[in-house]
Design a protein around this motif. Structure first.
Motif, PDB file in Angstrom:
ATOM      1  N   VAL A 157       1.185  -1.553   0.086  1.00 23.79           N
ATOM      2  CA  VAL A 157      -0.112  -0.306  -0.006  1.00 23.79           C
ATOM      3  C   VAL A 157       0.904   1.260  -0.104  1.00 23.79           C
ATOM      4  O   VAL A 157       0.485   2.120  -0.938  1.00 23.79           O
ATOM      5  CB  VAL A 157      -0.655   0.312   0.925  1.00 23.79           C
ATOM      6  N   GLY A 158       1.630   1.296   0.582  1.00 25.01           N
ATOM      7  CA  GLY A 158       2.944   2.635   0.978  1.00 25.01           C
ATOM      8  C   GLY A 158       4.234   2.579  -0.284  1.00 25.01           C
ATOM      9  O   GLY A 158       3.934   3.950  -0.909  1.00 25.01           O
ATOM     10  N   ALA A 159       3.730   1.600  -0.871  1.00 25.89           N
ATOM     11  CA  ALA A 159       4.649   1.251  -1.888  1.00 25.89           C
ATOM     12  C   ALA A 159       4.321   1.788  -3.512  1.00 25.89           C
ATOM     13  O   ALA A 159       4.981   2.639  -4.151  1.00 25.89           O
ATOM     14  CB  ALA A 159       5.678   0.335  -2.769  1.00 25.89           C
ATOM     15  N   SER A 160       3.113   1.632  -3.039  1.00 32.15           N
ATOM     16  CA  SER A 160       2.151   2.328  -4.359  1.00 32.15           C
ATOM     17  C   SER A 160       1.701   3.148  -4.638  1.00 32.15           C
ATOM     18  O   SER A 160       1.578   4.030  -5.516  1.00 32.15           O
ATOM     19  CB  SER A 160       0.684   0.977  -3.880  1.00 32.15           C
ATOM     20  N   ALA A 161       1.281   4.560  -3.154  1.00 31.79           N
ATOM     21  CA  ALA A 161       0.648   5.422  -3.150  1.00 31.79           C
ATOM     22  C   ALA A 161       2.659   6.080  -3.605  1.00 31.79           C
ATOM     23  O   ALA A 161       2.920   7.063  -4.513  1.00 31.79           O
ATOM     24  CB  ALA A 161       1.380   5.292  -1.160  1.00 31.79           C
ATOM     25  N   MET A 162       4.036   5.951  -3.814  1.00 33.34           N
ATOM     26  CA  MET A 162       5.035   5.859  -4.032  1.00 33.34           C
ATOM     27  C   MET A 162       5.392   6.062  -5.404  1.00 33.34           C
ATOM     28  O   MET A 162       6.155   6.915  -6.145  1.00 33.34           O
ATOM     29  CB  MET A 162       6.330   5.726  -3.318  1.00 33.34           C
ATOM     30  N   ALA A 163       4.357   5.012  -6.278  1.00 34.20           N
ATOM     31  CA  ALA A 163       4.312   4.842  -7.490  1.00 34.20           C
ATOM     32  C   ALA A 163       3.505   5.989  -8.288  1.00 34.20           C
ATOM     33  O   ALA A 163       3.779   5.767  -9.342  1.00 34.20           O
ATOM     34  CB  ALA A 163       3.791   3.085  -8.096  1.00 34.20           C
ATOM     35  N   GLY A 164       3.335   6.527  -7.176  1.00 33.60           N
ATOM     36  CA  GLY A 164       2.516   8.295  -8.034  1.00 33.60           C
ATOM     37  C   GLY A 164       3.453   8.936  -7.984  1.00 33.60           C
ATOM     38  O   GLY A 164       3.329  10.201  -9.253  1.00 33.60           O
ATOM     39  N   ALA A 165       4.644   8.757  -8.223  1.00 28.93           N
ATOM     40  CA  ALA A 165       5.043  10.211  -8.387  1.00 28.93           C
ATOM     41  C   ALA A 165       6.077   9.453  -9.868  1.00 28.93           C
ATOM     42  O   ALA A 165       6.245  10.670 -10.418  1.00 28.93           O
ATOM     43  CB  ALA A 165       6.769  10.191  -7.497  1.00 28.93           C
ATOM     44  N   VAL A 166       5.687   8.107 -10.043  1.00 36.14           N
ATOM     45  CA  VAL A 166       6.057   8.351 -11.747  1.00 36.14           C
ATOM     46  C   VAL A 166       4.391   8.294 -12.648  1.00 36.14           C
ATOM     47  O   VAL A 166       4.843   7.276 -13.308  1.00 36.14           O
ATOM     48  CB  VAL A 166       7.600   7.370 -12.670  1.00 36.14           C
ATOM     49  N   GLY A 167       3.618   8.186 -11.564  1.00 39.38           N
ATOM     50  CA  GLY A 167       2.494   8.406 -12.969  1.00 39.38           C
ATOM     51  C   GLY A 167       2.108   7.051 -12.788  1.00 39.38           C
ATOM     52  O   GLY A 167       1.376   6.904 -13.431  1.00 39.38           O
ATOM     53  N   GLY A 168       2.224   6.764 -11.418  1.00 43.51           N
ATOM     54  CA  GLY A 168       1.835   4.773 -11.338  1.00 43.51           C
ATOM     55  C   GLY A 168       0.104   4.608 -11.359  1.00 43.51           C
ATOM     56  O   GLY A 168      -0.834   4.052 -11.025  1.00 43.51           O
ATOM     57  N   GLY A 169      -0.681   6.369 -11.350  1.00 44.58           N
ATOM     58  CA  GLY A 169      -2.097   6.160 -10.598  1.00 44.58           C
ATOM     59  C   GLY A 169      -2.160   6.060  -9.445  1.00 44.58           C
ATOM     60  O   GLY A 169      -1.501   5.766  -8.239  1.00 44.58           O
ATOM     61  N   GLY A 170      -3.213   5.510  -8.183  1.00 47.56           N
ATOM     62  CA  GLY A 170      -4.630   5.120  -7.166  1.00 47.56           C
ATOM     63  C   GLY A 170      -3.706   6.041  -6.850  1.00 47.56           C
ATOM     64  O   GLY A 170      -3.942   7.871  -6.893  1.00 47.56           O
ATOM     65  N   ILE A 171      -3.819   6.399  -5.383  1.00 47.85           N
ATOM     66  CA  ILE A 171      -3.674   7.595  -4.255  1.00 47.85           C
ATOM     67  C   ILE A 171      -2.859   7.872  -4.420  1.00 47.85           C
ATOM     68  O   ILE A 171      -3.005   9.820  -3.771  1.00 47.85           O
ATOM     69  CB  ILE A 171      -3.953   7.227  -3.112  1.00 47.85           C
ATOM     70  N   GLY A 172      -1.401   8.161  -4.548  1.00 47.92           N
ATOM     71  CA  GLY A 172      -0.538   8.345  -4.276  1.00 47.92           C
ATOM     72  C   GLY A 172      -0.547   9.765  -5.473  1.00 47.92           C
ATOM     73  O   GLY A 172       0.132  10.289  -5.819  1.00 47.92           O
ATOM     74  N   ASP A 173      -0.635   9.098  -6.530  1.00 50.64           N
ATOM     75  CA  ASP A 173      -1.124  10.100  -7.738  1.00 50.64           C
ATOM     76  C   ASP A 173      -2.086  10.773  -7.598  1.00 50.64           C
ATOM     77  O   ASP A 173      -1.352  11.903  -8.224  1.00 50.64           O
ATOM     78  CB  ASP A 173      -1.569   8.961  -8.736  1.00 50.64           C
ATOM     79  N   LEU A 174      -2.851  10.592  -6.978  1.00 53.34           N
ATOM     80  CA  LEU A 174      -4.339  11.971  -6.504  1.00 53.34           C
ATOM     81  C   LEU A 174      -3.639  12.635  -5.508  1.00 53.34           C
ATOM     82  O   LEU A 174      -3.117  14.006  -5.559  1.00 53.34           O
ATOM     83  CB  LEU A 174      -4.937  11.333  -5.733  1.00 53.34           C
ATOM     84  N   ALA A 175      -2.816  12.381  -5.063  1.00 57.41           N
ATOM     85  CA  ALA A 175      -1.711  13.603  -3.790  1.00 57.41           C
ATOM     86  C   ALA A 175      -0.546  13.916  -4.462  1.00 57.41           C
ATOM     87  O   ALA A 175      -0.673  15.443  -3.439  1.00 57.41           O
ATOM     88  CB  ALA A 175      -1.190  12.743  -2.318  1.00 57.41           C
ATOM     89  N   ILE A 176       0.110  13.627  -5.397  1.00 59.03           N
ATOM     90  CA  ILE A 176       1.355  14.339  -5.503  1.00 59.03           C
ATOM     91  C   ILE A 176       0.540  15.325  -7.080  1.00 59.03           C
ATOM     92  O   ILE A 176       0.518  16.832  -6.234  1.00 59.03           O
ATOM     93  CB  ILE A 176       2.358  13.476  -6.288  1.00 59.03           C
ATOM     94  N   THR A 177      -0.480  15.145  -7.309  1.00 61.93           N
ATOM     95  CA  THR A 177      -0.676  15.715  -8.458  1.00 61.93           C
ATOM     96  C   THR A 177      -1.822  16.349  -7.985  1.00 61.93           C
ATOM     97  O   THR A 177      -1.620  17.962  -8.664  1.00 61.93           O
ATOM     98  CB  THR A 177      -1.777  14.899  -9.079  1.00 61.93           C
TER      99      THR A 177
END
Length: 216
Positions: A157-177
């Motif tokens: 879950v934590g790693a998937s949030a980090m994936a948002g840093a390179v456009g991985g989608g999900g909650i991490g992408d939402l937080a960054i964008t």
């Protein structure tokens, strides 16, 4: 532009998809590796120093690389496998390479907790190595394995949030964008709250399952 409920729901679904598929493939990779690490170590069922040292070294290498670096380093591999380096499907590839070795270590630790006397008794009864593993080793460690997979899932879950840093989608992408790039504090709080709820839910579920297995 503030984030809306539809975007939040979509991000949650993407995160669930990333974590689910990553956990499935990571478990398929990590559980056998963890078993091999245990049974091939010195003094165990299928002692083999070469296999143990090779597997141990490979797992240590992948465990030493921070996920954000692995995420970027694996872009060519990700693009080759799924045809793209961005999106939910693309994020699954580095997540598997990150979590697979992690699960292997957790499985190894869980199996090493099993009383050696149980395995010795199984061997004394004439059980084959496969029977010892499937009928004694894994069942005895099942409760611990459930907790290990719970920890691995939370890590994903934590790693998937980090994936948002390179456009991985999900909650991490939402937080960054929306939260970080647009200085939207409310969105940041919402995404953090969602991640907390998800992690708390997963940990509680894992604890309940492990407790039920121990009682049996």
């Amino acid at each position: 532009m503030l984030v809306n409920s539809e975007q939040i729901i979509e991000a949650i679904i993407e995160t669930i998809q990333m974590v689910s598929f990553s956990l499935l493939f990571s478990a398929i990779l990590g559980i056998p590796l963890g078993i091999l690490l245990v049974v091939t170590r010195k003094g165990h069922l299928l002692e083999n120093v070469v296999i143990f040292n090779v597997l141990n070294g490979i797992i240590n290498i992948f465990r030493s690389v921070p996920f954000i670096i692995l995420l970027v380093a694996m872009i060519p591999v990700t693009r080759f496998i799924v045809g793209s380096s961005i999106g939910t499907a693309a994020a699954v590839v580095p997540l598997v390479f990150y979590a697979g070795p992690y699960i292997a270590r957790l499985v190894e630790n869980s199996l090493l907790e099993v009383d050696p006397g149980v395995l010795e008794a199984a061997e004394a009864m004439g059980a084959t190595p496969w029977q010892v593993i499937s009928k004694f080793l894994l069942p005895e460690a099942l409760s611990s394995l459930v907790l290990a997979l719970t920890i691995a899932t939370i890590g994903l879950v934590g790693a998937s949030a980090m994936a948002g840093a390179v456009g991985g989608g999900g909650i991490g992408d939402l937080a960054i964008t929306y939260g970080y790039q647009r200085f939207d504090t409310i969105t940041m709080f919402i995404t953090v709250a969602i991640l907390i709820v998800i992690v708390q839910g997963l940990q509680s579920l894992g604890n309940i399952l492990a407790k039920k297995i121990r009682r049996r």
